[in-house]
Design a protein around this motif. Structure first.
Motif, PDB file in Angstrom:
ATOM      1  N   TYR A 179       0.871  -1.186   0.000  1.00 47.90           N
ATOM      2  CA  TYR A 179       0.000   0.000   0.000  1.00 47.90           C
ATOM      3  C   TYR A 179       0.898   1.223   0.000  1.00 47.90           C
ATOM      4  O   TYR A 179       1.895   1.262   0.734  1.00 47.90           O
ATOM      5  CB  TYR A 179      -0.883  -0.003   1.253  1.00 47.90           C
ATOM      6  CG  TYR A 179      -1.735   1.237   1.390  1.00 47.90           C
ATOM      7  CD1 TYR A 179      -2.786   1.476   0.520  1.00 47.90           C
ATOM      8  CD2 TYR A 179      -1.488   2.177   2.393  1.00 47.90           C
ATOM      9  CE1 TYR A 179      -3.579   2.612   0.643  1.00 47.90           C
ATOM     10  CE2 TYR A 179      -2.274   3.319   2.522  1.00 47.90           C
ATOM     11  CZ  TYR A 179      -3.321   3.522   1.638  1.00 47.90           C
ATOM     12  OH  TYR A 179      -4.098   4.638   1.750  1.00 47.90           O
ATOM     13  N   ASP A 180       0.572   2.210  -0.826  1.00 46.76           N
ATOM     14  CA  ASP A 180       1.376   3.430  -0.827  1.00 46.76           C
ATOM     15  C   ASP A 180       0.494   4.629  -1.160  1.00 46.76           C
ATOM     16  O   ASP A 180      -0.540   4.491  -1.841  1.00 46.76           O
ATOM     17  CB  ASP A 180       2.520   3.330  -1.843  1.00 46.76           C
ATOM     18  CG  ASP A 180       3.588   4.399  -1.610  1.00 46.76           C
ATOM     19  OD1 ASP A 180       3.739   4.868  -0.465  1.00 46.76           O
ATOM     20  OD2 ASP A 180       4.280   4.764  -2.577  1.00 46.76           O
ATOM     21  N   VAL A 181       0.924   5.771  -0.674  1.00 48.95           N
ATOM     22  CA  VAL A 181       0.224   7.041  -0.891  1.00 48.95           C
ATOM     23  C   VAL A 181       1.258   8.101  -1.232  1.00 48.95           C
ATOM     24  O   VAL A 181       2.338   8.127  -0.626  1.00 48.95           O
ATOM     25  CB  VAL A 181      -0.520   7.478   0.402  1.00 48.95           C
ATOM     26  CG1 VAL A 181      -1.016   8.915   0.282  1.00 48.95           C
ATOM     27  CG2 VAL A 181      -1.679   6.541   0.719  1.00 48.95           C
ATOM     28  N   HIS A 182       0.951   8.954  -2.199  1.00 51.57           N
ATOM     29  CA  HIS A 182       1.762  10.146  -2.434  1.00 51.57           C
ATOM     30  C   HIS A 182       0.841  11.347  -2.626  1.00 51.57           C
ATOM     31  O   HIS A 182      -0.278  11.210  -3.127  1.00 51.57           O
ATOM     32  CB  HIS A 182       2.669   9.986  -3.659  1.00 51.57           C
ATOM     33  CG  HIS A 182       3.893   9.173  -3.371  1.00 51.57           C
ATOM     34  ND1 HIS A 182       5.118   9.742  -3.108  1.00 51.57           N
ATOM     35  CD2 HIS A 182       4.063   7.843  -3.273  1.00 51.57           C
ATOM     36  CE1 HIS A 182       6.006   8.783  -2.883  1.00 51.57           C
ATOM     37  NE2 HIS A 182       5.391   7.619  -2.973  1.00 51.57           N
ATOM     38  N   ARG A 183       1.367  12.497  -2.243  1.00 50.41           N
ATOM     39  CA  ARG A 183       0.634  13.751  -2.361  1.00 50.41           C
ATOM     40  C   ARG A 183       0.728  14.280  -3.798  1.00 50.41           C
ATOM     41  O   ARG A 183       1.783  14.167  -4.426  1.00 50.41           O
ATOM     42  CB  ARG A 183       1.264  14.760  -1.383  1.00 50.41           C
ATOM     43  CG  ARG A 183       0.555  16.080  -1.277  1.00 50.41           C
ATOM     44  CD  ARG A 183       1.301  16.986  -0.299  1.00 50.41           C
ATOM     45  NE  ARG A 183       1.181  16.554   1.082  1.00 50.41           N
ATOM     46  CZ  ARG A 183       0.151  16.861   1.886  1.00 50.41           C
ATOM     47  NH1 ARG A 183      -0.826  17.614   1.431  1.00 50.41           N
ATOM     48  NH2 ARG A 183       0.120  16.442   3.123  1.00 50.41           N
ATOM     49  N   THR A 216       4.220   1.613  -8.792  1.00 54.55           N
ATOM     50  CA  THR A 216       5.371   0.717  -8.718  1.00 54.55           C
ATOM     51  C   THR A 216       5.801   0.513  -7.267  1.00 54.55           C
ATOM     52  O   THR A 216       6.223  -0.588  -6.890  1.00 54.55           O
ATOM     53  CB  THR A 216       6.518   1.268  -9.601  1.00 54.55           C
ATOM     54  OG1 THR A 216       6.015   1.419 -10.931  1.00 54.55           O
ATOM     55  CG2 THR A 216       7.717   0.336  -9.626  1.00 54.55           C
ATOM     56  N   HIS A 217       5.668   1.553  -6.443  1.00 53.26           N
ATOM     57  CA  HIS A 217       6.027   1.422  -5.025  1.00 53.26           C
ATOM     58  C   HIS A 217       5.149   0.382  -4.325  1.00 53.26           C
ATOM     59  O   HIS A 217       5.652  -0.466  -3.580  1.00 53.26           O
ATOM     60  CB  HIS A 217       5.902   2.767  -4.300  1.00 53.26           C
ATOM     61  CG  HIS A 217       6.934   3.766  -4.727  1.00 53.26           C
ATOM     62  ND1 HIS A 217       7.064   4.999  -4.145  1.00 53.26           N
ATOM     63  CD2 HIS A 217       7.884   3.699  -5.696  1.00 53.26           C
ATOM     64  CE1 HIS A 217       8.054   5.659  -4.733  1.00 53.26           C
ATOM     65  NE2 HIS A 217       8.562   4.892  -5.676  1.00 53.26           N
ATOM     66  N   ALA A 218       3.843   0.445  -4.561  1.00 54.77           N
ATOM     67  CA  ALA A 218       2.937  -0.512  -3.909  1.00 54.77           C
ATOM     68  C   ALA A 218       3.210  -1.931  -4.404  1.00 54.77           C
ATOM     69  O   ALA A 218       3.171  -2.890  -3.623  1.00 54.77           O
ATOM     70  CB  ALA A 218       1.482  -0.115  -4.161  1.00 54.77           C
TER      71      ALA A 218
HETATM   72 MG    MG Z   1       6.119   5.668  -2.222  1.00 57.53          MG
END
Ligand code: MG
Length: 158
Positions: free
Chosen positions: A8-12, A42-44
């Motif tokens: 799971y990932d989040v970016h602003r 890609t991060h998640a």
């Molecule tokens: Mg990230």
């Protein structure tokens, strides 16, 4: 042996940054903020893969305090994750990811994201699924403050 992992990932979302998802530059007035290229998809996916292999997370392997990863192409980081998995004898069974974003419309770009991720994970595109949803204008994705991605991965080994 089979193993499942979750990421799971989040970016602003901010002005003056490119919006890169699964290595695809998506035209939009805002982009994702981050130390690397901030490719939240890609991060998640990497976190799902590392999770399945019980190898921690991307924060451990690619610390955002390390100048080496400033502006990094996240698909190159995925190549590194794949080498870690291969060292442990793992291959990717399948990956499924959901991008949570109110805007922009992503449907036209999903096939290329899928192809990019499959290529970097050394699997057939049939083993990768990338989809997108909104959260009905609710929460931080709904207001357009950020984007989130959920991913799951199945690893197999002989
Ligand atoms: Mg990230």
């Amino acid at each position: 042996m089979i193993r499942i992992g979750h990421g799971y990932d989040v970016h602003r979302l901010v002005e003056g940054r490119n919006l890169i998802l699964g290595g695809v530059l998506v035209p939009y007035e805002f982009g994702l903020l981050g130390h690397s290229d901030a490719d939240v998809l890609t991060h998640a996916v990497m976190d799902a893969l590392l999770g399945a292999a019980a190898l921690g997370d991307i924060g451990k392997h690619f610390p955002d305090t390390d100048p080496a990863y400033k502006g990094a192409d996240s698909l190159k980081l995925l190549d590194h994750v794949m080498r870690l998995l291969e060292d442990k004898g793992w291959t990717v069974g399948n990956v499924d990811a959901t991008i949570v974003a109110q805007k922009p419309k992503l449907a036209a770009y999903l096939p290329e994201m899928k192809t990019n991720l499959a290529q970097h994970m050394n699997v057939d595109p049939e083993q990768v699924n990338v989809k997108a949803t909104t959260e009905e204008k609710l929460g931080f994705t709904g207001t357009g403050e950020g984007m989130a991605v959920h991913a799951v991965a199945l690893l197999t080994s002989k």
